[in-house]
Design a protein around this motif. Sequence first.
Motif, PDB file in Angstrom:
ATOM      1  N   GLN A 304       0.855  -1.183   0.000  1.00 32.17           N
ATOM      2  CA  GLN A 304       0.000   0.000   0.000  1.00 32.17           C
ATOM      3  C   GLN A 304       0.887   1.227   0.000  1.00 32.17           C
ATOM      4  N   PHE A 305       0.522   2.222  -0.781  1.00 32.95           N
ATOM      5  CA  PHE A 305       1.303   3.455  -0.780  1.00 32.95           C
ATOM      6  C   PHE A 305       1.123   4.150   0.569  1.00 32.95           C
ATOM      7  N   GLU A 306       2.170   4.868   0.982  1.00 32.56           N
ATOM      8  CA  GLU A 306       2.081   5.626   2.231  1.00 32.56           C
ATOM      9  C   GLU A 306       1.290   6.909   1.961  1.00 32.56           C
ATOM     10  N   ARG A 307       0.412   7.301   2.886  1.00 34.26           N
ATOM     11  CA  ARG A 307      -0.337   8.553   2.709  1.00 34.26           C
ATOM     12  C   ARG A 307      -0.072   9.468   3.897  1.00 34.26           C
ATOM     13  N   LEU A 308       0.331  10.696   3.637  1.00 36.39           N
ATOM     14  CA  LEU A 308       0.528  11.660   4.718  1.00 36.39           C
ATOM     15  C   LEU A 308       0.282  13.071   4.209  1.00 36.39           C
ATOM     16  N   THR A 309       0.049  13.996   5.137  1.00 37.78           N
ATOM     17  CA  THR A 309      -0.216  15.366   4.699  1.00 37.78           C
ATOM     18  C   THR A 309       1.104  16.092   4.472  1.00 37.78           C
ATOM     19  N   TYR A 310       1.011  17.180   3.740  1.00 38.10           N
ATOM     20  CA  TYR A 310       2.172  18.046   3.510  1.00 38.10           C
ATOM     21  C   TYR A 310       2.769  18.480   4.837  1.00 38.10           C
ATOM     22  N   THR A 311       1.894  18.858   5.796  1.00 37.39           N
ATOM     23  CA  THR A 311       2.375  19.342   7.096  1.00 37.39           C
ATOM     24  C   THR A 311       3.183  18.252   7.810  1.00 37.39           C
ATOM     25  N   GLU A 312       2.680  17.005   7.733  1.00 38.53           N
ATOM     26  CA  GLU A 312       3.445  15.887   8.318  1.00 38.53           C
ATOM     27  C   GLU A 312       4.762  15.669   7.567  1.00 38.53           C
ATOM     28  N   ALA A 313       4.701  15.791   6.249  1.00 38.19           N
ATOM     29  CA  ALA A 313       5.916  15.593   5.440  1.00 38.19           C
ATOM     30  C   ALA A 313       6.983  16.624   5.814  1.00 38.19           C
ATOM     31  N   ILE A 314       6.560  17.870   6.004  1.00 39.29           N
ATOM     32  CA  ILE A 314       7.521  18.922   6.372  1.00 39.29           C
ATOM     33  C   ILE A 314       8.180  18.587   7.713  1.00 39.29           C
ATOM     34  N   GLN A 335      11.053  20.112  -3.095  1.00 38.00           N
ATOM     35  CA  GLN A 335      11.955  19.944  -4.230  1.00 38.00           C
ATOM     36  C   GLN A 335      12.139  18.449  -4.470  1.00 38.00           C
ATOM     37  N   SER A 336      12.673  18.152  -5.637  1.00 39.96           N
ATOM     38  CA  SER A 336      12.841  16.742  -5.997  1.00 39.96           C
ATOM     39  C   SER A 336      13.664  15.968  -4.954  1.00 39.96           C
ATOM     40  N   GLU A 337      14.680  16.603  -4.372  1.00 35.48           N
ATOM     41  CA  GLU A 337      15.491  15.903  -3.349  1.00 35.48           C
ATOM     42  C   GLU A 337      14.646  15.563  -2.124  1.00 35.48           C
ATOM     43  N   HIS A 338      13.682  16.436  -1.773  1.00 36.58           N
ATOM     44  CA  HIS A 338      12.817  16.152  -0.619  1.00 36.58           C
ATOM     45  C   HIS A 338      11.867  15.014  -0.948  1.00 36.58           C
ATOM     46  N   GLU A 339      11.325  15.077  -2.170  1.00 40.06           N
ATOM     47  CA  GLU A 339      10.381  14.030  -2.603  1.00 40.06           C
ATOM     48  C   GLU A 339      11.077  12.677  -2.613  1.00 40.06           C
ATOM     49  N   ARG A 340      12.285  12.669  -3.123  1.00 42.75           N
ATOM     50  CA  ARG A 340      13.010  11.393  -3.217  1.00 42.75           C
ATOM     51  C   ARG A 340      13.405  10.886  -1.835  1.00 42.75           C
ATOM     52  N   TYR A 341      13.735  11.782  -0.943  1.00 42.82           N
ATOM     53  CA  TYR A 341      14.076  11.342   0.424  1.00 42.82           C
ATOM     54  C   TYR A 341      12.885  10.608   1.055  1.00 42.82           C
ATOM     55  N   LEU A 342      11.703  11.195   0.907  1.00 47.56           N
ATOM     56  CA  LEU A 342      10.513  10.586   1.509  1.00 47.56           C
ATOM     57  C   LEU A 342      10.229   9.198   0.906  1.00 47.56           C
ATOM     58  N   ALA A 343      10.254   9.130  -0.420  1.00 48.74           N
ATOM     59  CA  ALA A 343       9.862   7.879  -1.073  1.00 48.74           C
ATOM     60  C   ALA A 343      10.972   6.829  -1.037  1.00 48.74           C
ATOM     61  N   GLU A 344      12.207   7.303  -1.235  1.00 47.94           N
ATOM     62  CA  GLU A 344      13.319   6.366  -1.418  1.00 47.94           C
ATOM     63  C   GLU A 344      13.909   5.918  -0.097  1.00 47.94           C
ATOM     64  N   GLN A 345      14.116   6.883   0.794  1.00 45.43           N
ATOM     65  CA  GLN A 345      14.857   6.561   2.005  1.00 45.43           C
ATOM     66  C   GLN A 345      13.954   6.301   3.198  1.00 45.43           C
ATOM     67  N   LEU A 346      12.946   7.152   3.369  1.00 43.05           N
ATOM     68  CA  LEU A 346      12.140   7.037   4.578  1.00 43.05           C
ATOM     69  C   LEU A 346      11.116   5.903   4.477  1.00 43.05           C
ATOM     70  N   PHE A 347      10.303   5.939   3.439  1.00 43.81           N
ATOM     71  CA  PHE A 347       9.226   4.941   3.355  1.00 43.81           C
ATOM     72  C   PHE A 347       9.553   3.785   2.405  1.00 43.81           C
ATOM     73  N   LYS A 348      10.508   3.988   1.518  1.00 45.46           N
ATOM     74  CA  LYS A 348      10.932   2.942   0.567  1.00 45.46           C
ATOM     75  C   LYS A 348       9.766   2.409  -0.274  1.00 45.46           C
ATOM     76  N   LYS A 349       8.872   3.266  -0.607  1.00 43.84           N
ATOM     77  CA  LYS A 349       7.747   2.942  -1.500  1.00 43.84           C
ATOM     78  C   LYS A 349       7.077   4.256  -1.905  1.00 43.84           C
ATOM     79  N   PRO A 350       6.129   4.212  -2.836  1.00 48.75           N
ATOM     80  CA  PRO A 350       5.478   5.468  -3.217  1.00 48.75           C
ATOM     81  C   PRO A 350       4.760   6.112  -2.039  1.00 48.75           C
ATOM     82  N   VAL A 351       4.816   7.436  -2.024  1.00 45.64           N
ATOM     83  CA  VAL A 351       4.225   8.204  -0.932  1.00 45.64           C
ATOM     84  C   VAL A 351       3.228   9.185  -1.537  1.00 45.64           C
TER      85      VAL A 351
END
Length: 463
Positions: A304-314, A335-351
């Motif tokens: 399942q993809f991870e779902r979170l709000t922008y405020t939580e992401a920040i 920015q793309s580096e932030h997006e990739r950190y969330l998907a690639e490193q933190l959750f390791k799946k689509p966010v």
Amino acid sequence: MVNRRIAEILRSGQPDESVGIQGWVRTKRESKGFAFIEVNDGSSLANLQVVINQDLPDYEAVLKKLNTGAAVEVTGLLVASLGKGQRIELKAQALKVYGEADPETYPLQKKRHSFEFLRTIGHLRSRTNSFGAVFRVRNACSTAIHQFFQERGFLWVHTPIITASDCEGAGELFSVTSLDLKNIPRTENQAVDYTQDFFGKPTYLTVSGQLEAEVMAMAFSNVYTFGPTFRAENSNTSRHLAEFWMVEPEMAFCDLEGDMDLAEAFLKHIFKYVLSTCPEDMEFFNQRIDDTVLATADNIINNQFERLTYTEAIKLLEKADIKFEYPVSWGLDLQSEHERYLAEQLFKKPVIVTDYPAQIKAFYMRLNDDEKTVRAMDILAPKIGEIIGGSQREERLEVLERRVIAQGMKPEDLWWYLDLRRYGSVPHAGFGLGFERLVQFMTGMGNIRDVIPFPRTPQNAEF
Ligand code: 4AD
Ligand code: MG
């Protein structure tokens, strides 16, 4: 004899069958008394091996013409192959060379060429293994997209390419001018006037079919577009094109949750379809381009993809233990580096990130009760970053008018769009999938210029 496609012969051809094929020579190997050529017709990654015996008429003369790149037609008998690597091969009984390719000048030779080099010969690069695989997978993705929506009763609607509105409000538009070149005197040294509008009205190449898709959704409930879109952003990155294809579903009687559910099911469907229809090409990408391709596909399909709000992401980004190049703070775009950190490193799946600040998103997104955030959602993918951008739309006339004005646009220019809120307005939602970003994600190709046959970027619009 009816010629057959090589993929089909490799799959189901039987010894002693008579077959004919047409394609391009990939390699030639000569031995005493016979030669092998590998022929590819674009239908599969694998080539068909053809054995040419010296008793073939004009053997020596024909052999000289069979260089890499030559176009041939071969008829003969299928035989079980003794060599390794193929089940079946073709014993030539007749061979015709259509067009030769001079080995002194033909740029594609039997070696690995860099993607940078291949971009300089965009008219020939589709004849390589990598680009063959990319464009077959691209085709399979398109089929999967139509299949997904058609099975669910969505109407495919064709939205205009020439438009008067800037859907995203970002001002990144190519303008359209009408030129009557036949009436411009060629003999005089006179510059062409490129400033004329499209029959007197300023018009642009569309950045998105969304606004028109909303029109259609208000009659057909569920629709989608799939077509070219244009952005005059001067970004020279591996994820941006000036001309790219976008898939935009739009659903009436739908909120953001329904939108996210559809987007997630959609991506899972495309991955499943491509894995089952292009297994050899996907295996090739995993071996030769990026060894995480198959694991990524598995991850998309089964998690399942991870779902979170922008405020939580920040908050998560502020706590991150790496130093970003661009600042992170509430109100700034990711920015793309932030997006990739969330998907690639933190959750390791689509966010899926939702509820972005209103001031960084487009005017049409539904304002939340906090009056600060909007019902937006972006799907962030490992390695790619944003792959889908969508939202629930503002269906309340007064709020929408306010947002149009606040973003410096004129309500009268969007009278038809506002009419949709005057007559039979309903909650509705949709999203846009960047088609090339999907193909990049699917194949592991590092540069977006290598997943579209004719890339258009600030540097590249040669033909
Ligand atoms: O986020 P965007 O700008 O959203 C829209 O255009 C909405 N109107 C979509 C909708 O709700 N119907 O673009 C959608 C997607 C992005 O997530 C990204 O994948 C892709 O389009 N995209 C690009 N792809 C390649 N090159 C570019 N310059 C792109 N700009 C956006
Ligand atoms: Mg976006």
